[in-house]
Design a protein around this motif. Structure first.
Motif: not given
Length: 491
Positions: A57, A60, A62-68, A70-71
């Motif tokens: 992943s 970032s 700015y992002l959670s681990s889930r957000g990373r 997803i990105k």
């Protein structure tokens, strides 16, 4: 489309690998033009899961681990699309832009749909359509869906509105079902090659893995066609998953299949459903191309047409308007399940995946207009699909390119192995980028988790002038590649 990091297992069994091609004659709509056979080689059947995207992943703050994660999925999926959207072909404004023969959309019937959706009965405004609906979907639409599926799926008894749930598209259906049927880390079996975005749909919300049932182009044993799914192959994949401690909760079937175009017979469907019942597995059947069977010789049977489902409480059928009605942007999908626990759980997620009341009204009007569907839309849609398919297959034959011909869906599964600069998935990516550099977007086999490098999907459901330009560009790449690749796989 994207490729995920893989966790390789030990070999589960052996099967024959890819080999040179030879000419064969076709029958019953299941012909592979110059299909694969020849030198057998031992190759282990591999079990792959999603792996661990956390290791890949993006970084970032700015992002959670889930957000990373997803990105990371987005970044992995979008290389071809980003390039295409920055330079889209337009006959007048950008004739040197990229032709998209990769996205499975039906662009042949916009004129018919535009006229029908612009009629006065589609334009209705009343308070109930502007208020919060029943999250399963307005009753008037669910009743219409039940009647529609009863008729076109040829169900032996009328289907019931109480078993219908409405969501905004097939992606939401996969995500919701994975979330409510599986615990985190559990898995679905899925035959490969398959529409690769299902990996994303099942993983991002539910953290549900996929166990691949690897199919191959060579016809061996009791197989009668390339890439044939059998119960024996399902059993082997399930056994392998169990040996690795992976809990399998279900089986995903796509019928007609994407990208192969295969249509499962009623006997095959019964066998697959019987396998699932023996192992107490859910079966998700995606029938999103059920009305896009354009060859008269191809016989399609919906799961809902079977006289008796082996395990109706674990059988869940999906359909959407995106393919059969060429309306992928409308975002309409429906689930039919007799399991009320599943229906209610999925309906709860419709708070996040529901349709506006205005769209629900339009869909109900469209689905109930049986005269327009049967007398105007379907005959013309099938004729246009067949004409486009005929053009592309004739071009492929003229180039001497092997391909699967099934008569369903919007795509042709094409064997370009002899054009690879090397017999690897890296070589496949190199060829894919040469197509993109020559302004034509296709999708490569690895995006569908095909286990043999060199297969590509060509989408033919587009206007004639775009198909001509696209196939000219494909031909140019292959001619250029032939000059530098005399024999990539010497004996």
């Amino acid at each position: 489309m994207f490729t995920l990091p893989k966790k390789e297992s030990r070999g589960l069994t052996t099967c024959q690998g890819p080999a040179p091609t030879q000419d064969v004659s076709g029958s019953c709509g299941n012909a592979l033009e110059k299909e694969c056979s020849g030198k057998p080689g031992q190759k282990p059947l591999e079990l792959y899961g999603v792996g661990d995207p956390t290791a890949m992943s993006s970084v970032s703050s700015y992002l959670s681990s889930r957000g990373r994660i997803i990105k990371w999925f987005w970044d992995s999926a979008e290389e071809g699309y980003r390039t295409y959207h920055a330079d889209e072909y337009d006959e007048d404004k950008n004739p040197s832009g990229i032709i998209n023969l990769g996205t499975s959309e039906n662009k042949l019937c916009f004129d018919l749909l535009s006229r029908r959706l612009s009629q006065s009965d589609m334009l209705r405004m009343e308070p109930s359509l502007l208020e919060y609906p029943d999250w399963r979907g307005h009753l008037f639409l669910r009743e219409e869906v039940a009647r529609f599926l009863s008729f076109y799926c040829k169900s032996p008894a009328p289907l019931k509105a109480e078993n219908v749930v409405i969501l905004n598209g097939g992606a939401s259906l996969f995500s919701a079902l994975a979330t409510v049927l599986c615990e985190v880390g559990e898995a679905f079996l899925i035959p490969t090659p398959f529409y690769g975005a299902i990996t994303q749909h099942t993983y991002l919300y539910g953290n549900v893995r996929l166990v691949y049932v690897s199919l191959h182009s060579e016809v061996t044993g009791l197989d009668t066609r390339p890439f044939q799914l059998t119960v024996e192959k399902l059993e082997l994949a399930l056994e392998g998953a169990n040996s690795e401690g992976v809990k399998v909760k279900g089986l995903i079937l796509i019928n007609p299949q994407n990208p192969l175009g295969d249509i499962y017979s009623s006997g095959e469907l019964q066998e697959f459903l019987g396998f699932a019942k023996r192992h107490k597995l859910h079966v998700i059947v995606d029938e999103v191309y059920m009305l896009s069977v354009f060859e008269e010789s191809a016989t399609y049977r919906s799961v809902l047409s079977l006289e008796r489902l082996p395990d109706p409480q674990r059988t869940h059928v999906m359909w959407a308007a995106s393919k059969d009605f060429g309306m992928s942007g409308l975002r309409f999908g429906t689930l039919y399940t007799e399991n009320q626990d599943v229906a209610v759980a999925v309906a709860s997620l419709c708070r996040y995946h529901g349709l506006s009341g205005l769209v629900q009204h339009q869909m109900a009007q469209l689905l109930r207009d049986r005269d327009w569907i049967n007398q105007v839309y379907l005959p013309e849609n099938h004729a246009r699909l067949k004409a486009a398919h005929t053009y592309v297959t004739e071009e492929l034959r003229a180039l001497g390119i092997p391909f699967l011909s099934r008569g369903a869906g919007f795509f042709i599964w094409v064997d370009l192995r002899k054009y690879l600069p090397e017999d690897t998935f890296e070589g496949e990516m190199q060829l894919w980028r040469r197509f993109l550099d020559n302004k034509v977007l296709l999708f490569f086999g690895k995006a569908f988790e095909c286990k043999e490098p060199g297969w590509f999907r060509i989408v033919f459901s587009d206007k004639a002038h775009r198909l001509r330009v696209g196939m000219q560009r494909v031909q140019q790449v292959l001619e250029d590649q032939s000059q530098v690749t005399e024999d990539p796989f010497p004996a």
